[in-house]
Design a protein around this motif. Sequence first.
Motif, PDB file in Angstrom:
ATOM      1  N   ARG A 118       0.866  -1.188   0.000  1.00 31.88           N
ATOM      2  CA  ARG A 118       0.000   0.000   0.000  1.00 31.88           C
ATOM      3  C   ARG A 118       0.898   1.233   0.000  1.00 31.88           C
ATOM      4  N   ILE A 119       0.706   2.124  -0.977  1.00 35.08           N
ATOM      5  CA  ILE A 119       1.541   3.313  -1.109  1.00 35.08           C
ATOM      6  C   ILE A 119       0.921   4.451  -0.299  1.00 35.08           C
ATOM      7  N   LEU A 120       1.677   4.972   0.637  1.00 37.14           N
ATOM      8  CA  LEU A 120       1.214   6.082   1.477  1.00 37.14           C
ATOM      9  C   LEU A 120       2.012   7.329   1.106  1.00 37.14           C
ATOM     10  N   ASP A 121       1.406   8.152   0.264  1.00 37.46           N
ATOM     11  CA  ASP A 121       2.048   9.361  -0.232  1.00 37.46           C
ATOM     12  C   ASP A 121       1.393  10.562   0.431  1.00 37.46           C
ATOM     13  N   ARG A 122       2.136  11.252   1.296  1.00 37.48           N
ATOM     14  CA  ARG A 122       1.558  12.381   2.035  1.00 37.48           C
ATOM     15  C   ARG A 122       1.050  13.469   1.098  1.00 37.48           C
ATOM     16  N   LEU A 123       1.707  13.639  -0.051  1.00 39.71           N
ATOM     17  CA  LEU A 123       1.287  14.672  -0.994  1.00 39.71           C
ATOM     18  C   LEU A 123      -0.115  14.395  -1.512  1.00 39.71           C
ATOM     19  N   LYS A 124      -0.454  13.107  -1.694  1.00 35.70           N
ATOM     20  CA  LYS A 124      -1.777  12.735  -2.201  1.00 35.70           C
ATOM     21  C   LYS A 124      -2.767  12.483  -1.073  1.00 35.70           C
ATOM     22  N   GLY A 125      -2.269  12.009   0.065  1.00 35.66           N
ATOM     23  CA  GLY A 125      -3.167  11.616   1.149  1.00 35.66           C
ATOM     24  C   GLY A 125      -3.621  12.762   2.030  1.00 35.66           C
ATOM     25  N   LEU A 126      -2.840  13.850   2.072  1.00 34.94           N
ATOM     26  CA  LEU A 126      -3.194  14.985   2.919  1.00 34.94           C
ATOM     27  C   LEU A 126      -3.618  16.158   2.049  1.00 34.94           C
ATOM     28  N   VAL A 127      -4.902  16.405   1.983  1.00 34.99           N
ATOM     29  CA  VAL A 127      -5.434  17.507   1.176  1.00 34.99           C
ATOM     30  C   VAL A 127      -6.394  18.328   2.043  1.00 34.99           C
ATOM     31  N   SER A 128      -6.591  19.568   1.668  1.00 34.85           N
ATOM     32  CA  SER A 128      -7.523  20.423   2.407  1.00 34.85           C
ATOM     33  C   SER A 128      -8.953  20.064   2.026  1.00 34.85           C
ATOM     34  N   LEU A 129      -9.913  20.542   2.820  1.00 40.43           N
ATOM     35  CA  LEU A 129     -11.326  20.286   2.510  1.00 40.43           C
ATOM     36  C   LEU A 129     -11.676  20.807   1.124  1.00 40.43           C
ATOM     37  N   GLU A 130     -11.130  21.968   0.779  1.00 41.29           N
ATOM     38  CA  GLU A 130     -11.435  22.573  -0.519  1.00 41.29           C
ATOM     39  C   GLU A 130     -10.902  21.745  -1.679  1.00 41.29           C
ATOM     40  N   GLU A 131      -9.830  20.961  -1.429  1.00 42.46           N
ATOM     41  CA  GLU A 131      -9.218  20.164  -2.503  1.00 42.46           C
ATOM     42  C   GLU A 131      -9.865  18.799  -2.685  1.00 42.46           C
ATOM     43  N   LEU A 132     -10.882  18.469  -1.876  1.00 39.76           N
ATOM     44  CA  LEU A 132     -11.546  17.164  -2.009  1.00 39.76           C
ATOM     45  C   LEU A 132     -12.417  17.083  -3.266  1.00 39.76           C
ATOM     46  N   GLY A 133     -12.693  18.228  -3.896  1.00 42.73           N
ATOM     47  CA  GLY A 133     -13.507  18.238  -5.107  1.00 42.73           C
ATOM     48  C   GLY A 133     -14.992  18.157  -4.852  1.00 42.73           C
ATOM     49  N   LEU A 134     -15.422  18.562  -3.649  1.00 46.46           N
ATOM     50  CA  LEU A 134     -16.841  18.492  -3.307  1.00 46.46           C
ATOM     51  C   LEU A 134     -17.581  19.699  -3.872  1.00 46.46           C
ATOM     52  N   ASP A 135     -18.882  19.516  -4.147  1.00 45.92           N
ATOM     53  CA  ASP A 135     -19.710  20.637  -4.578  1.00 45.92           C
ATOM     54  C   ASP A 135     -19.819  21.651  -3.441  1.00 45.92           C
ATOM     55  N   GLU A 136     -20.087  22.902  -3.801  1.00 42.85           N
ATOM     56  CA  GLU A 136     -20.082  23.979  -2.810  1.00 42.85           C
ATOM     57  C   GLU A 136     -21.117  23.761  -1.710  1.00 42.85           C
ATOM     58  N   ASP A 137     -22.319  23.257  -2.076  1.00 43.13           N
ATOM     59  CA  ASP A 137     -23.353  23.050  -1.055  1.00 43.13           C
ATOM     60  C   ASP A 137     -22.966  21.938  -0.085  1.00 43.13           C
ATOM     61  N   VAL A 138     -22.290  20.893  -0.600  1.00 46.57           N
ATOM     62  CA  VAL A 138     -21.821  19.791   0.249  1.00 46.57           C
ATOM     63  C   VAL A 138     -20.719  20.283   1.187  1.00 46.57           C
ATOM     64  N   LEU A 139     -19.794  21.080   0.654  1.00 47.71           N
ATOM     65  CA  LEU A 139     -18.689  21.616   1.456  1.00 47.71           C
ATOM     66  C   LEU A 139     -19.213  22.524   2.568  1.00 47.71           C
ATOM     67  N   ASP A 140     -20.191  23.357   2.237  1.00 47.79           N
ATOM     68  CA  ASP A 140     -20.772  24.250   3.251  1.00 47.79           C
ATOM     69  C   ASP A 140     -21.436  23.455   4.374  1.00 47.79           C
ATOM     70  N   LEU A 141     -22.172  22.390   4.000  1.00 40.25           N
ATOM     71  CA  LEU A 141     -22.841  21.553   4.997  1.00 40.25           C
ATOM     72  C   LEU A 141     -21.820  20.877   5.917  1.00 40.25           C
ATOM     73  N   LEU A 142     -20.711  20.439   5.318  1.00 41.86           N
ATOM     74  CA  LEU A 142     -19.646  19.782   6.081  1.00 41.86           C
ATOM     75  C   LEU A 142     -19.035  20.758   7.094  1.00 41.86           C
ATOM     76  N   LYS A 143     -18.807  21.994   6.686  1.00 40.10           N
ATOM     77  CA  LYS A 143     -18.222  22.993   7.580  1.00 40.10           C
ATOM     78  C   LYS A 143     -19.177  23.350   8.722  1.00 40.10           C
ATOM     79  N   ILE A 144     -20.492  23.359   8.430  1.00 36.76           N
ATOM     80  CA  ILE A 144     -21.482  23.623   9.480  1.00 36.76           C
ATOM     81  C   ILE A 144     -21.448  22.505  10.523  1.00 36.76           C
ATOM     82  N   MET A 145     -21.321  21.251  10.050  1.00 34.47           N
ATOM     83  CA  MET A 145     -21.305  20.108  10.968  1.00 34.47           C
ATOM     84  C   MET A 145     -20.087  20.139  11.884  1.00 34.47           C
ATOM     85  N   VAL A 146     -18.910  20.417  11.320  1.00 32.73           N
ATOM     86  CA  VAL A 146     -17.699  20.378  12.150  1.00 32.73           C
ATOM     87  C   VAL A 146     -17.617  21.589  13.078  1.00 32.73           C
TER      88      VAL A 146
END
Length: 568
Positions: A284-312
């Motif tokens: 199993r390849i564990l590449d920190r460059l690929k495995g550690l991304v910001s919430l904005e870099e997950l590629g989520l739609d804006e409404d999904v990202l906003d809901l996620l930020k409200i939850m956390v």
Amino acid sequence: MSSQNNPLRIGEILIKNGVVSNDQIRIALIEQKKRNEHLGRILVRLGFATEAIIRDVLGGALGQKSTDLSSVVPDSEAIKRIPKELARRYRLLPLTYDVNRNHLSVAMADTFNVVAIDQINALMGGDVEITASLAGEAEIQKAIDQFYGFELSVDGILKEIETGEIDYDSLEGDTDEYSQPVVRLVNALLSDAVKREASDIHFEPEEGFLRFRYRIDGVLRQVRSLHRNYWSAIAVRLKVMAGLDIAETRKPQDGRITLSFSGRPIDFRVSTIPTVHGENIVLRILDRLKGLVSLEELGLDEDVLDLLKIMVARPNGIILVTGPTGSGKTTTLYSLLTHLNTESVNIMTLEDPVEYPLSMIRQTSVNEAVRLNFASGIRSILRQDPDIILVGEVRDEDTATMAFRAAMTGHQVFTTLHTNSSMGAIPRLMDIGIRPEIMAGNIIGVMAQRLVRKLCNHCKEAYEPSEMERRLLGAKAGTKPFKIFRARGCDECDHQGYSGRIAIMEILKFDHEIDELIAAGATLKELNDMASSKDFKTLAEMGIRKIIEGTTSLDEISRVIDLTERIG
């Protein structure tokens, strides 16, 4: 060493960091006048400091990256670009070459040697971007001897193997190991897999041959095959690198390899298991460059990202992430922790095992040998004054009970659960042993996610969907014709039709009404109806949104999400 034209400056740095004393620097400076050598080399020769320590201290003090060449695997393309004579003259080793960016990274004993940089530029046409990192001179000379004069490409090494004999002793030793093609083959395969952004490497022995497969974008691809006569040598080499028992072939073993590719450390989690045709080995390849991304870099739609930020933003309770193995749950959890990670909070994790080290976060691996499991680990963490706790997985009643107890005592808890959908987490928790009245009020929300491949923008093909496909997409009879896209394949995407992946996520946010239904023992239908009235979007609906947008194909969504229930 770098910046050797200023010996007093180097001496001051080394003294300040406690590497050498004033007396030792004075002795070295006297020797330097006699021999006209670099100060760093003299300090090493006199035994006052090691090259590695000098390299790391100078690199940090001068704001430069240092490279430990003992675990580096250079790119064969980079080696081809710089002649051995030039590398020896200027004490440098080419590490990686990116053709698309025309970018070359090199390790140098003196990163301020502008003459060397100019020579490389002239050699490569004058427009190459060069990144230099600091390395020890002796390390560079040894690496030049290792990597120059030997074939380093996978194809070339395979040809060499077919015509040569294997010296098994050299697989275990460090002496001139690069004269052994199997050593270079294993390194070349690992390097190739990292460059192709694979997540796993499979070494699979069959009756008459050995198969190499990479998992790229979630799908296995066969990349090479080799006569099985060479498998025992390759298996020995992998085991030596992972610190495993090479004599043990009858029971599973687990280990870890750390190497440096493209100037960054890459970890490989190694697993072996006996099969009828020999040991099967998966990395199993564990590449920190690929495995550690910001919430904005997950590629989520804006409404999904906003809901996620409200939850956390809620201060306490449990957030559950569900999905099958390889659906990106760990990446999502790490993104959430990185989003919350500040000096004002204490974040602690309990994982099996820790995959990526995170700064300022206290991470612990469960260890059955010392009776540190998830349940006992949470008990211990609660005595460490945490604000946020990550529990790798809820597997049993003890772990679930402790996780909910942490949430009930004012902590924010993140964990994963194996269910197919976010709504399925409720009966799963009840099956584990969590009572509905405990769930109500303590769950912030449940996320279910899948990773789907993105269509290649260079070759995706538009077409009009059939009647069955229209029904799967939810198009009503009589609606206007429309077009969606399918995979085709070209050179840009290695003839796969897809390039890269995105997360498809459904989020069930809990509120007072849903909590009341759970506490009252409501059925899944009642919960679904309530969630739908609050604009809850299922995985299927989120997937169809990506199909209509042209991001992915119907075939790809159908591969990971069941759309058949949409056919009435």
